[in-house]
Scaffold this motif. Structure first.
Motif, PDB file in Angstrom:
ATOM      1  N   ARG A 183      13.316  -5.639  -0.577  1.00  0.00           N
ATOM      2  CA  ARG A 183      13.300  -5.757   0.879  1.00  0.00           C
ATOM      3  C   ARG A 183      13.484  -4.427   1.608  1.00  0.00           C
ATOM      4  O   ARG A 183      13.073  -4.296   2.759  1.00  0.00           O
ATOM      5  CB  ARG A 183      14.402  -6.747   1.279  1.00  0.00           C
ATOM      6  N   TYR A 184      14.120  -3.459   0.945  1.00  0.00           N
ATOM      7  CA  TYR A 184      14.508  -2.231   1.647  1.00  0.00           C
ATOM      8  C   TYR A 184      13.870  -0.985   1.048  1.00  0.00           C
ATOM      9  O   TYR A 184      13.683  -0.886  -0.163  1.00  0.00           O
ATOM     10  CB  TYR A 184      16.032  -2.052   1.596  1.00  0.00           C
ATOM     11  N   LEU A 185      13.604  -0.046   1.925  1.00  0.00           N
ATOM     12  CA  LEU A 185      13.188   1.284   1.473  1.00  0.00           C
ATOM     13  C   LEU A 185      14.346   2.227   1.802  1.00  0.00           C
ATOM     14  O   LEU A 185      14.733   2.356   2.973  1.00  0.00           O
ATOM     15  CB  LEU A 185      11.906   1.690   2.209  1.00  0.00           C
ATOM     16  N   ILE A 186      14.923   2.832   0.791  1.00  0.00           N
ATOM     17  CA  ILE A 186      16.105   3.674   1.005  1.00  0.00           C
ATOM     18  C   ILE A 186      15.649   5.075   1.426  1.00  0.00           C
ATOM     19  O   ILE A 186      15.025   5.801   0.650  1.00  0.00           O
ATOM     20  CB  ILE A 186      17.002   3.704  -0.253  1.00  0.00           C
ATOM     21  N   ALA A 187      15.944   5.395   2.675  1.00  0.00           N
ATOM     22  CA  ALA A 187      15.423   6.637   3.269  1.00  0.00           C
ATOM     23  C   ALA A 187      16.359   7.819   3.042  1.00  0.00           C
ATOM     24  O   ALA A 187      15.905   8.956   2.895  1.00  0.00           O
ATOM     25  CB  ALA A 187      15.188   6.438   4.764  1.00  0.00           C
ATOM     26  N   ALA A 188      17.673   7.571   3.039  1.00  0.00           N
ATOM     27  CA  ALA A 188      18.630   8.666   2.853  1.00  0.00           C
ATOM     28  C   ALA A 188      19.947   8.131   2.321  1.00  0.00           C
ATOM     29  O   ALA A 188      20.328   6.997   2.620  1.00  0.00           O
ATOM     30  CB  ALA A 188      18.876   9.382   4.190  1.00  0.00           C
ATOM     31  N   VAL A 189      20.612   8.952   1.519  1.00  0.00           N
ATOM     32  CA  VAL A 189      21.891   8.551   0.925  1.00  0.00           C
ATOM     33  C   VAL A 189      22.921   9.646   1.204  1.00  0.00           C
ATOM     34  O   VAL A 189      22.612  10.833   1.097  1.00  0.00           O
ATOM     35  CB  VAL A 189      21.762   8.360  -0.609  1.00  0.00           C
ATOM     36  N   THR A 190      24.141   9.220   1.558  1.00  0.00           N
ATOM     37  CA  THR A 190      25.232  10.176   1.785  1.00  0.00           C
ATOM     38  C   THR A 190      26.306   9.980   0.710  1.00  0.00           C
ATOM     39  O   THR A 190      26.683   8.841   0.405  1.00  0.00           O
ATOM     40  CB  THR A 190      25.849   9.987   3.186  1.00  0.00           C
ATOM     41  N   PHE A 191      26.749  11.088   0.165  1.00  0.00           N
ATOM     42  CA  PHE A 191      27.796  11.065  -0.851  1.00  0.00           C
ATOM     43  C   PHE A 191      29.064  11.687  -0.290  1.00  0.00           C
ATOM     44  O   PHE A 191      29.000  12.615   0.527  1.00  0.00           O
ATOM     45  CB  PHE A 191      27.351  11.850  -2.098  1.00  0.00           C
TER      46      PHE A 191
END
Ligand code: NAP
Length: 349
Positions: A183-191
């Motif tokens: 369902r989702y497109l992961i555009a950015a991730v924060t660590f």
């Protein structure tokens, strides 16, 4: 004159996916688009030609078994950029686009002086794919340092934020493999990388490598180098031989089943879990079942690590499926343990 992005610029038809999956399986997408911004993505999803068709989001294609042509739209995540977004007394907050190469991102964080992810060096794939299966290696899971992500909801067309709890991370698992699948497109991730760094050196391969190099107190980069050395020795490079990393999850069994298995199979490696169950090493079970280095047609278990299925050349998704089923049946016959595949199977075969 400026020219607004239209879906006609971005959508391509009948595109070969061979170079978009690390097993190098032949398959074609009816429609394909590489997306690097939300406006472009919206334009694509509004295009009348792809309405009602299935969609598949891919990053590096390193956890994917294509069992046939894909009759819908493949969205290749190409969101880029990496930056320190925030810093407080305890931690650095580092964000990267979903399309960034995972290993390059890890090395960059280390070079910038933000340690934490070093045990996850050299894992193939992208930043956006990392939370989907909560990648892990050598005693560290990505979830440990995950802070939040921004995803595009392909159903509602809205951008949604997820914090750690929303992602429901488990062992090589998350919301994005369960209820949120597809369902989702992961555009950015924060660590969130804590300033107080503690090396994780408990896995024997890593501790031996450090010992061999005469390093008692490794720096984050030295630990990363040690992980890279171990992985290069044991695991096939997808640039040289098609593979999707570990093909099976490590099974977790009840204490009773473990006692039965350990009595029947001396030397059975096992690791206690917090809930009292025992994790077994899938690679060991497969090796004992006689599959290390063995082939079924063009697909085989890698000679240095039985847990990895490799494409020796010319394999199709059906060949991978056949080999994986043969391995599972043999492990079940010998140990009574069911192995579960780690990669996602997609296609029509
Ligand atoms: P290994 O060292 O041969 O060990 C076999 C299995 O035993 C591992 O999968 C690991 O489980 C478990 N294990 C080993 N030492 C452990 C310890 N001290 N405490 C708890 N569990 C322990 O494993 P390997 O195949 O060479 O892989 C090394 C690491 O890289 C593992 O963490 C593995 O999961 C990871 N890896 C992942 C992929 C992938 O595609 N997902 C591919 C290659 C390697 P865990 O898997 O739970 O760590």
């Amino acid at each position: 004159m400026s020219h607004a992005t239209t879906s006609a610029d971005l959508l391509r038809q009948n595109v070969a996916l061979d170079s978009f999956n690390t097993l190098r399986l032949p398959a074609r997408a009816a429609w394909f688009a590489a997306v690097d911004n939300v406006d472009g993505l919206r334009a694509i999803l509004d295009d009348p030609r792809i309405q009602g068709l299935p969609r598949l989001v891919i990053g590096g294609g390193s956890n994917l078994v294509l069992t046939g042509d894909f009759p819908g739209l493949v969205l290749h995540v190409a969101f880029h950029g990496r930056t320190r977004v925030q810093e407080d007394a305890e931690a650095f907050y580092i964000r990267a686009g979903g399309g960034e190469n995972w290993h390059d991102f890890v090395r960059w964080t280390l070079e910038m002086g933000w340690p934490g992810l070093e045990n996850l060096s050299l894992i193939p794939g992208t930043v956006g794919a990392a939370p989907v299966q909560n990648i892990g290696a050598y005693g560290l899971e990505m979830a440990e340092y995950f802070y939040s992500l921004r995803a595009y909801d392909l159903e509602t067309g809205k951008t949604v934020g997820f914090d750690k709890r929303d992602c429901a991370f488990g062992y090589r698992d998350s919301f994005f493999k369960q209820a949120g699948k597809g369902r989702y497109l992961i555009a950015a991730v924060t660590f969130r990388l804590p300033k107080k760094w503690k090396p994780v050196t408990g896995y024997v391969d890593v501790s031996r490598e450090l010992e061999a190099q005469g390093i008692a107190a490794p720096t984050p980069l030295q630990l990363s180098d040690a992980v890279i050395a171990v992985r290069r020795r044991k695991l096939p490079d997808p640039a040289e031989i098609g593979n999707a990393g570990s093909f099976f999850k490590n099974p977790v069994v009840s204490a009773e089943d473990h006692a039965r298995l350990a009595a029947a199979h001396p030397g059975l490696p096992s690791y206690p879990q917090a809930d009292g169950r025992m994790k077994l090493a899938a690679g060991w079970l497969i090796e004992q079942a006689g599959w290390k280095g063995r082939r079924l047609g063009p697909v085989g278990c890698y000679e240095k690590q039985a847990l990895v299925l490799v494409n020796h050349g010319g394999a199709t998704g059906a060949d991978v499926l056949a080999a994986s089923v043969a391995v599972r049946l043999d492990v079940r016959a010998r140990f009574g343990v069911d192995l579960e595949a780690e990669p996602v199977f997609v296609g029509s075969a």
